[in-house]
Scaffold this active site. Sequence first.
Site, mmCIF file in Angstrom:
data_model
loop_
_atom_site.group_PDB
_atom_site.id
_atom_site.type_symbol
_atom_site.label_atom_id
_atom_site.label_comp_id
_atom_site.label_asym_id
_atom_site.label_seq_id
_atom_site.Cartn_x
_atom_site.Cartn_y
_atom_site.Cartn_z
ATOM 1 N N ASP A 223 33.621 -25.711 -39.442
ATOM 2 C CA ASP A 223 32.570 -26.369 -40.210
ATOM 3 C C ASP A 223 33.002 -26.607 -41.659
ATOM 4 O O ASP A 223 33.623 -25.739 -42.280
ATOM 5 C CB ASP A 223 31.324 -25.473 -40.189
ATOM 6 C CG ASP A 223 30.145 -26.116 -40.870
ATOM 7 O OD1 ASP A 223 29.608 -27.073 -40.298
ATOM 8 O OD2 ASP A 223 29.764 -25.663 -41.967
ATOM 9 N N GLU A 277 36.069 -30.143 -39.148
ATOM 10 C CA GLU A 277 35.097 -31.093 -39.684
ATOM 11 C C GLU A 277 35.567 -31.410 -41.097
ATOM 12 O O GLU A 277 35.301 -30.668 -42.039
ATOM 13 C CB GLU A 277 33.683 -30.500 -39.720
ATOM 14 C CG GLU A 277 32.654 -31.557 -40.098
ATOM 15 C CD GLU A 277 31.383 -31.031 -40.755
ATOM 16 O OE1 GLU A 277 30.398 -31.769 -40.796
ATOM 17 O OE2 GLU A 277 31.382 -29.884 -41.270
HETATM 18 C C1 GLC Z 1 28.271 -29.162 -41.417
HETATM 19 C C2 GLC Z 1 27.338 -29.096 -40.232
HETATM 20 C C3 GLC Z 1 25.924 -29.257 -40.720
HETATM 21 C C4 GLC Z 1 25.617 -28.147 -41.696
HETATM 22 C C5 GLC Z 1 26.641 -28.080 -42.818
HETATM 23 C C6 GLC Z 1 26.568 -26.785 -43.575
HETATM 24 O O1 GLC Z 1 28.297 -30.399 -42.003
HETATM 25 O O2 GLC Z 1 27.683 -30.051 -39.275
HETATM 26 O O3 GLC Z 1 25.000 -29.286 -39.682
HETATM 27 O O4 GLC Z 1 24.357 -28.343 -42.222
HETATM 28 O O5 GLC Z 1 27.957 -28.159 -42.346
HETATM 29 O O6 GLC Z 1 27.042 -25.721 -42.811
#
Ligand code: GLC
Length: 567
Positions: A223, A277
């Site tokens: 994440d 991500e």
């Molecule tokens: C990422 C996740 C999202 C979350 C954020 C903070 O972007 O996909 O859902 O709110 O991180 O952890």
Amino acid sequence: MDSDVLSPAAVAATPGADLDWWRTAVIYQVYVRSFADGDGDGTGDLAGVRSRLPYLASLGVDALWFNPWYPSPLADGGYDVSDYRDIHPMFGSLADAEVLIEEAAELGIRTIIDIVPNHVSADHPWFRAALEAGPGSPERERFWFRPGGGEAGEQMPTDWVSSFQGPTWTRTSNPDGTPGEWYLHLFTPEQPDLNWNHPDVRREHEDVLRFWFDRGVAGVRIDSAALPIKDARFPALPDSPGPGEHPHVDRDEIHDIYRAWRAVADTYEQPRVLVGEVWLEDAARFARYLRPDEMHTAFNFDFMTQPWDAAAMRASISRTLAEHAPVGAPATWVLSNHDITRPVTRYGREDSGFAFDRKRFGMPTDVERGTRRARAAALLTAALPGSLYIYQGDELGLPEVELPVELIEDPMHFRSGGVDPGRDGCRVPLPWERAGASLGFGTDDARSPWLPQPGTWAALSVAAQEADPASMLHLYRAALAHRRSDADLRAGALTWLDLGDHAIAFRRGDAFASVTNLGEGPIALPAHHSVHLTSSPLADGMLPPDSTAWLAIEPPSGESATRRTTK
Ligand code: GLC
């Protein structure tokens, strides 16, 4: 052996010996809270997922990615983790997760879980201890506590802006009730940022990886992967930071973290996989995360944010393939996820691209057109080289739901002052049956789903779509089955075909072609032996607007043609 030690079955829970599976995998994203409710409390759970594994197997996916399933106060849908080594009681138990991983593996499906390195929940024992221990304590060093500016420390330590809008610092109270230090949170105050310069933070995450890898988890989705390292001098935000100069995005030191994680992942006989991500516009900086000793893949958001426009999408595909090539990493293709407006809705809007800051209530949407385009996009992305992500419900063509504001839980909505509808509209529980109180999400006597399903979803339910050969579900299933069996589509290089400005057309390998028509009128298809699949019926052999066709074509000529005939 204590309970932390894996069972022999769990060791074997990563199916098959194909070490390169992740290069072409189809990965289905499960938002557990909204997938299927096994115990009737209105919230999805692991029992629900287990009961629907045959559905996922029949869809033809290679792996499941679970959004965070850990204990959490759910201040941000579970991205505020209070214990990485357990399962949220609402979803089940650790034993349930172990069984789920094994059962999925028996069906040939791998499991990927979500790891959130940037922050923990304010409820995490480390943060509670830090608050209790007070300023100057070693407990506070695992986070970013700082005195405020101004005469009485009343000003935030920096002007950094939250990814969720609003401030990035919250002031604490001292044990005697007086105002105290501030702590950093790039997201909500319930998600304090960890200090990755601290050895405990590094050690703990590597242990957590092993904890889950030992239980047969095949990989992790990381994440907010570009955010964990901060410039500890806490400078003001520069106007236009050069590469590596932003104080909390994509700092050069971040790569050490993922190199260490890769080393952990590589100690397994079937190496575990790291998926990042990584939201970065700079393609070269993005590719650095995918060097051979770092992550295996990262989400390609560039394509997902493009409007329904041939030139923009074609350019994004070219850019993506070009940026991945030098590091030898496969691209990923993503149409949506739990943060993004559903494709059926997005592509049915005038503004058909995606940006968080453009989301508003009441945007006019042509769902029929959006659905046609989402079908075409499903085939287009499934035909591109690399791995493919499917967010639960996209295979049913579910639209974004505009929820009554009093039901919205997403902090993005609140932190925008109520302007942004937030992300709950793509997190509404799935419809499985044509009838029943929750359309089969839970049992008939179950409590209402945690978010209400629109009545029109009966027609979009799995049961309704199973019975309709022209449904989105049948299209997805046929596409994934074809993708699995067609060697060109799995491994063939992409060669562009020129079918005019409004088409995205390419060959894969020798004998497969995909053509998408993004124009206003029908287009002629290139010479072909047969049509594998189309997202809308051909009209007099022509491909209608907003449609994709997959074709069996003549090999180019010469050597490769000879090679094909000897196959
Ligand atoms: C990422 C996740 C999202 C979350 C954020 C903070 O972007 O996909 O859902 O709110 O991180 O952890």
